[in-house]
Each structure stands twice: as structure tokens, then as C-alpha cells.
Scaffold this active site. Sequence first.
Site, PDB file in Angstrom:
ATOM      1  CE  LYS A 206      -3.656   1.958   2.893  1.00 50.04           C
ATOM      2  NZ  LYS A 206      -4.628   1.678   3.955  1.00 50.04           N
ATOM      3  CD  GLU A 212       9.425  -5.958   7.204  1.00 49.68           C
ATOM      4  OE1 GLU A 212       9.094  -4.861   6.689  1.00 49.68           O
ATOM      5  OE2 GLU A 212       9.260  -6.222   8.408  1.00 49.68           O
ATOM      6  N   GLY A 266      -5.008  -2.442   5.378  1.00 50.13           N
ATOM      7  CA  GLY A 266      -4.183  -3.549   4.888  1.00 50.13           C
ATOM      8  C   GLY A 266      -4.798  -4.916   5.146  1.00 50.13           C
ATOM      9  NE  ARG A 267      -6.612  -4.639  11.308  1.00 49.35           N
ATOM     10  CZ  ARG A 267      -6.048  -3.429  11.409  1.00 49.35           C
ATOM     11  NH1 ARG A 267      -4.950  -3.155  10.741  1.00 49.35           N
ATOM     12  NH2 ARG A 267      -6.595  -2.493  12.162  1.00 49.35           N
ATOM     13  CD  GLU A 352      -1.968  -5.153  11.896  1.00 55.59           C
ATOM     14  OE1 GLU A 352      -0.787  -5.475  11.990  1.00 55.59           O
ATOM     15  OE2 GLU A 352      -2.517  -4.953  10.800  1.00 55.59           O
ATOM     16  CG  HIS A 383      -3.393 -36.867  16.265  1.00 60.05           C
ATOM     17  ND1 HIS A 383      -3.351 -38.173  16.692  1.00 60.05           N
ATOM     18  CD2 HIS A 383      -4.484 -36.762  15.475  1.00 60.05           C
ATOM     19  CE1 HIS A 383      -4.362 -38.836  16.158  1.00 60.05           C
ATOM     20  NE2 HIS A 383      -5.075 -37.998  15.415  1.00 60.05           N
ATOM     21  CE  LYS A 511       5.679  -1.122  10.361  1.00 62.40           C
ATOM     22  NZ  LYS A 511       4.859  -0.334   9.475  1.00 62.40           N
TER      23      LYS A 511
END
Length: 545
Positions: A206, A212, A266-267, A352, A383, A511
Site C-alpha cells: 500500500k 521488508e 491492509g488487513r 491487529e 494430535h 519498526k
Amino acid sequence: MTQFTEYPSFNALTEHFSRINQIHLRTHFAQNPSRCNQFSIEFNNFLFDYSKNHITQETIDLLLKFAEEIELKSLIEKMFSGEKINFTENRAVLHTALRNQSDRPVMVDGQDVMPGIKSVLDRMRTFTDKVRNGHWKGFSGKAITDIVNIGIGGSDLGPYMVTEALKPFNQDGLNIHFVSNIDGSQLTDVVEKLNQETVLFVIASKTFTTQETMTNANSAKKWLCRSMNHADIVNHFVAVSTNAEAVVEFGIDAENMFEFWDWVGGRFSLWSSIGLPIALYIGMDRFDELLDGAFQMDEHFRNVNFANNIPVIMGLLGFWYNHFFQCKSHAILPYDQHLHRFPAYLQQAEMESNGKSVNRDGQVIDYSTCPVIWGESGTNGQHAFYQLLHQGTHMIPADFILPVKPYHDLQQHHDILTANCIAQTEALMMGKTKDEVRQELESSGVDEASINHLSPHKVFKGNKPTNTILFDQLTPRNLGSLIAMYEHKITVQGCLWGINSFDQWGVELGKQLAKQVLVDIDSETMTGQHDGSTQQLIAFYKKYK
Ligand code: G6Q
């Protein structure tokens, strides 16, 4: 802002809780065997069964009253109609506009956003068709075989989860890969198997400034330039962003940028051009079905009365457990291997959004908000950690999610999977009493001393609450509805807790400090002011790097 503890319905809930919290779920079912009719909602081909919860009709009535008093309806309307409810970023919250299939306009700052959305969708169709039918060529004239999405957080988790979930719809042989981590091993592992001539990178960011993503994108560019001229990379890069200037500066043709807008969080962005890798993978018609499924859930959420409204009930139940039963964790348990990324996706979406500790007035709050969201696909989880769900000391509400029809022809596998899913909800609810354990051991011929010794370990208290979400099949449309159901649950819970679900300031500090730590890693001396531990860690790294 009124604290929720001040609402009359909240006080009534507190009083009601003290009356019902000791009633075992077994007792609720014994008293009312058909409570599943009362506490289930059908939506299209979905069944949402919430009868295995610590509720009576009175609980639901009080929770609904609470939702009304807290003015949930008004927040929902504000969200759909483009009010800037994300007030700390001065933004509207309009992921619902991205999938609006009606002809209703959606206004932001006096402008209808729908024509812009449609135009990007049209461009996505033209582009994805071109790539999928082989007309988009790499620099040497070969068709694209592999898509690599480079993005992180909201620009990765949604498309990754959905492409995994909709694998059966990738019939045209395009391979898809996701690189998100700054850890160079991820990019290396992905590209080492690929052919530079036939790869297409989608740089999804965005802001187009994320450390990253930009580092990975630049390394991808260098990797491509090993076998082509710099000018040729235009055939191998497209961007999805709101930052056209930075995209062009990176070297991507403005023609090959797919935009979205600041009112897409974003999410919540997989419905926008951030969904481009999804559309490349399953085709634009299928992507439209995904949008349509989400739209149908939007209509349900916006229009159906709260008593029959799945996201509203989900949100209220979460509030009920969090606040009154002190449940600090919630498990997401999809019984579908293709949904294996769904818990990770919801971790971001819920945590978030609602992992906040100040209310909308900026006051520190003294109650707990979002529980820890986690999970694993069935039956693997059984399990591993189900021991704790059944016999541990925490009460962990869980959502069991199961499509009725699989895409493979191993029907026996699917029957076993289904049996396990349903049986787990029964076991968690019913448990096994001491008497039942004794009877079982006696009938297997176990002696009295061993029975006494073993039985405490074999007792299951039960009484563990679950929701079960069944639907016909994991189609794009149903997946769209399922995701939107959880998105709206998040909105409901944020409203109940009085917080802003749509900002994410909590990701900033780390950050910021990483930038200073990096400076110290790169320099001869230590320039930053750090605590003793941080200083030691940096020094150790520098010594051995
Ligand atoms: C989501 C967050 C966050 C964001 C990433 C990537 O709601 O905002 O996860 O999606 O930090 O940001 P960019 O898309 O700007 O690279």
C-alpha cells in the site's frame, strides 16, 4: 464516552452471569434437547450452530439489548456509508465498497468511490486474462508460468490464505509463490526453483515503503538482472499500491500498477487489487464470485436483525466469554486442509484490529479486549494441542469450520474428517463423568484398584463452548462469505469494547527501533542509546556475523 459497565443491560448481564455460569452445558441440552433450533442460524448454504455455548435465551436477549444500547447499529451504518470511523488516521473503512455488487453509490468526501473500484476491477480482468492465456510474455517471448507475490502483513496474508484455500480452482497451471519475510532464505528458496524468463513478480505494498517488501523487491530485481537487461524487467514486474510515485521510481511502468485507496485497511485489502495474485491464480470470474460471497454476507450483516445475524452473534458470544468467563484465547479450527492458513489470517485480522488498550476517547481501559487467536487445521490439532482444550485448566472457546463436500474423491477420508470434527464438539461439550469412566473400565475388566488409580486422569469435565460453521463446499463464493463473517465479527467486538478496530499503531515502535539497531549493526561503534541487554545482543551479533 459511556463505559459499557454503565449500561443497564451490562449490569443485568453481570447478574445473569452469576446465575448461569455454574450450569453445565450437558444440563442445558438435557433441559432443552432442541436448543440447537433456537441457537442456530442458516445463511445461504451455511449453518451456524452456536447451541453448544453457555447461553440461554435470556443471555442472548440481554446481549442483544447490550448491542442496542451501545449503538452497534449506528456504527455499522457509519462503516458502510463511508464515515471516517478510523478517526486516528482520518480514514473511512470501506472494504465493503470493494465488493459492493449493488448499484448503490458509496460516498467518501462527497465522491462516489464505486466507478474507481469498477475501473480497477476491469483492468485486473484484462491483465489477468492476458497472463493466464499466455499473451503476456516475458522478455524472451515466453509465457508466464510463475507468479511471485512480494508483500507482507495485509499485503500477503489474505492472498496467501485465499490461494491456498482455492487450490482446486487453479486449473490452468499457473504456479503461485509468496515472499513476505525479510529473512533472505524465503526469497532464495522461492526463486532458486524458478526460470527468470517466465516469472512475474507482483510487488504488493500500500505504501511502497515497507522495509521488508522493498528489500525483497530490490533483491528480486537483481536476481532478474542476472539474465536480462535492466530495461527488460518491465515484463516481469507489476505493482499494487496507493503510491504511484514510488512505484515508478522503483522502475515499474505506471501502466502496470493497480491502485487502491487509503480507505482500504491492509488487513481488509484482499478484495482490492491486493487480490491480484488471487485473480491470476483462479481467474477473474472466480475472483468476482469471492467478492459476491462477501457482498452477500455484508447484506446479511447490514440488514438482518441482530437476533439472526451471524457476525453479531459471534461478536457478542466472544464478548460474553472474554468479559464474564475471563477467556483470554480463542481457537480457530478449520476441518479443511486448504484452510490451513485461515487461523494465521485471522490472527492478523482480529489481533491487529482489536488488540488495543485505550478506548475511542483515548482513555486507558481496565478490561480485556481481543483474545489470543490461534489454531490449526483438523485433525492435526487433535494430535497436538486438543489435550489442553479437553483437560487443561483454561476454558478456550473454539470455532469448528467444516465444508460438507470435498474436492477429492476419497469420500471415506472426508467422512472420517467430518466425524472427528463433529465428535470433538460433542466431546468438548459433554465430557465424560467419573461414573462413566468407572463403567467403561469395569466393562473392560479392569480391577478396582486400577479403576481408582486411573479414573481421575480419564475424567473429562466437558462444558467447553464451541461454535460450528458448516457449509456446502469451499467455493470462492462461500469463502468470501466466511471471511466477511469474521471481518464483521471484528467490527462488532471493537464496538462493544469501545475501541478503534481500524488503526494499528502498535506495529510502529518495533519498526522505528529496528532502524536504529540496523545503524548500530552497520557502524563501527554503537551510536544509539540502548539498554544493557539490547546493547549486548547487538555486540554479540557483530562479533560473530
Ligand atoms: C494491516 C497493516 C499491515 C500492512 C503491512 C504492509 O492492516 O496495515 O499488516 O498491511 O504492514 O504494509 P504495506 O502494504 O504498506 O507494505
